[in-house]
Design a protein around this motif. Sequence first.
Motif, PDB file in Angstrom:
ATOM      1  N   ARG A  73       9.401  14.138  59.145  1.00  0.00           N
ATOM      2  CA  ARG A  73       9.261  14.438  60.566  1.00  0.00           C
ATOM      3  C   ARG A  73      10.197  13.552  61.386  1.00  0.00           C
ATOM      4  NH1 ARG A  73       4.507  16.627  62.836  1.00  0.00           N
ATOM      5  NH2 ARG A  73       3.141  17.692  61.335  1.00  0.00           N
ATOM      6  N   ARG A 192       3.863  19.728  57.673  1.00  0.00           N
ATOM      7  CA  ARG A 192       4.024  21.048  58.309  1.00  0.00           C
ATOM      8  C   ARG A 192       4.365  20.882  59.790  1.00  0.00           C
ATOM      9  NH1 ARG A 192       1.472  25.403  55.527  1.00  0.00           N
ATOM     10  NH2 ARG A 192       2.301  26.698  57.230  1.00  0.00           N
ATOM     11  N   THR A 193       5.490  21.420  60.181  1.00  0.00           N
ATOM     12  CA  THR A 193       5.888  21.404  61.592  1.00  0.00           C
ATOM     13  C   THR A 193       5.966  22.812  62.166  1.00  0.00           C
ATOM     14  OG1 THR A 193       8.233  21.414  60.977  1.00  0.00           O
ATOM     15  CG2 THR A 193       7.197  19.264  61.330  1.00  0.00           C
ATOM     16  N   ASP A 194       5.574  23.797  61.353  1.00  0.00           N
ATOM     17  CA  ASP A 194       5.661  25.191  61.776  1.00  0.00           C
ATOM     18  C   ASP A 194       4.356  25.735  62.338  1.00  0.00           C
ATOM     19  OD1 ASP A 194       4.676  24.825  59.105  1.00  0.00           O
ATOM     20  OD2 ASP A 194       4.712  27.010  58.870  1.00  0.00           O
ATOM     21  N   LEU A 195       3.290  24.963  62.281  1.00  0.00           N
ATOM     22  CA  LEU A 195       1.984  25.442  62.717  1.00  0.00           C
ATOM     23  C   LEU A 195       1.721  25.010  64.154  1.00  0.00           C
ATOM     24  CD1 LEU A 195      -0.108  24.635  59.518  1.00  0.00           C
ATOM     25  CD2 LEU A 195       0.835  26.839  60.206  1.00  0.00           C
ATOM     26  N   PRO A 196       1.515  25.941  65.059  1.00  0.00           N
ATOM     27  CA  PRO A 196       1.320  25.562  66.468  1.00  0.00           C
ATOM     28  C   PRO A 196       0.044  24.754  66.663  1.00  0.00           C
ATOM     29  CG  PRO A 196       0.784  27.881  66.125  1.00  0.00           C
ATOM     30  CD  PRO A 196       1.410  27.400  64.853  1.00  0.00           C
ATOM     31  N   GLU A 221       2.972  17.568  67.458  1.00  0.00           N
ATOM     32  CA  GLU A 221       4.138  17.959  68.229  1.00  0.00           C
ATOM     33  C   GLU A 221       4.456  16.863  69.253  1.00  0.00           C
ATOM     34  OE1 GLU A 221       2.564  21.558  69.759  1.00  0.00           O
ATOM     35  OE2 GLU A 221       2.998  22.721  67.947  1.00  0.00           O
TER      36      GLU A 221
END
Length: 348
Positions: A73, A192-196, A221
């Motif tokens: 990240r 995981r950086t794709d999950l809102p 985020e």
Amino acid sequence: MTSVPVTGPVADVDLGHHGDAEVGPGLVDLAVNVRAGTPPAWLAARLTDALGRLAAYPDATAARAAAALAHGRTPASVWPVAGVAEAFVLLARALRPRRAVVVHPQFTEPEAALRAAGHPVERVLLDGALTLDPARVPDDADLVVVGNPTNPTSVLHPAGVLAALARPGRVLVVDEAFADTVPGEPESLAARTDLPGLVVLRSLTKTWGLAGLRVGYVLAEPDLVDRLAAAAPPWSVSTPALVALSACTTAAARAEADEAARSLAGDRAHLLAALGRVPGVEVRGEPAASFLLLRTPGRDDVRGRLRERGWAVRRGDTFPGLDGEHVRVAVRDRTTSDRFVEALAGVL
């Protein structure tokens, strides 16, 4: 079963009770989930060296970069906290949920923090095998909190099940305080950086024996990290704690933690096999972490009687969804586990 609104005074459980309250002089401690024999000498040396820097205010820059590197990240997506308990307080301060849902049984601090901040809370109470069906969570919940692996059940939910709970307009908080007690961390969402709206909480307390230092971190985020930072007291994480965060997120330290997790898995299997030979005790769920949730049907006196024999275990009836027939037991070395099982068999 649907979610259960909990908007008034909570009289059914003591949300502020923790395992350290069970420990006392002369008792073998199976109530607290911190790994025995920690911190290791190399980490203690780093912490001792940090004492020479106490005259300066803490600077979290290096620690944030180290944790970010460990999980692929950016530093802007990391916020250090004085233990995961502080993270729940910051989330309760920073967020204004319309419908907050906590999946129980689990660590009680998220619900306690939300209620203290004036937010109504609903519970999704798991039963049976203690597995989570995403359909059980109300569609319009804009804040959902779940542990993985869950305290006190030791159940590890599949990453795909948790990912299915993420959606725009919702903050999904996954408490991974015990994730590093699972070899390989196969169900972790930390990278995981794709999950809102995903927020992952990590702790150094359990594996590294740092409960008294108070150190963990939030992965989220960057805009949510900024909101947590604005809600946090200045310099809430000390210089030694930040040193520990940098030290324990290196590749070498994470490999050491994984080796400890593999050793733990063997000790847990040994304890499970021994318990399987004792009539009158059930292991709830499918344990994956450094503790087990036990049930003794028809017996709510087991914790007290074990205490009389010199054993401290964590009471279960302060976790929503559990009762006095439940206790949580830390996994220890095999000799200690054998002695515990012998004492438990005597009580039963």
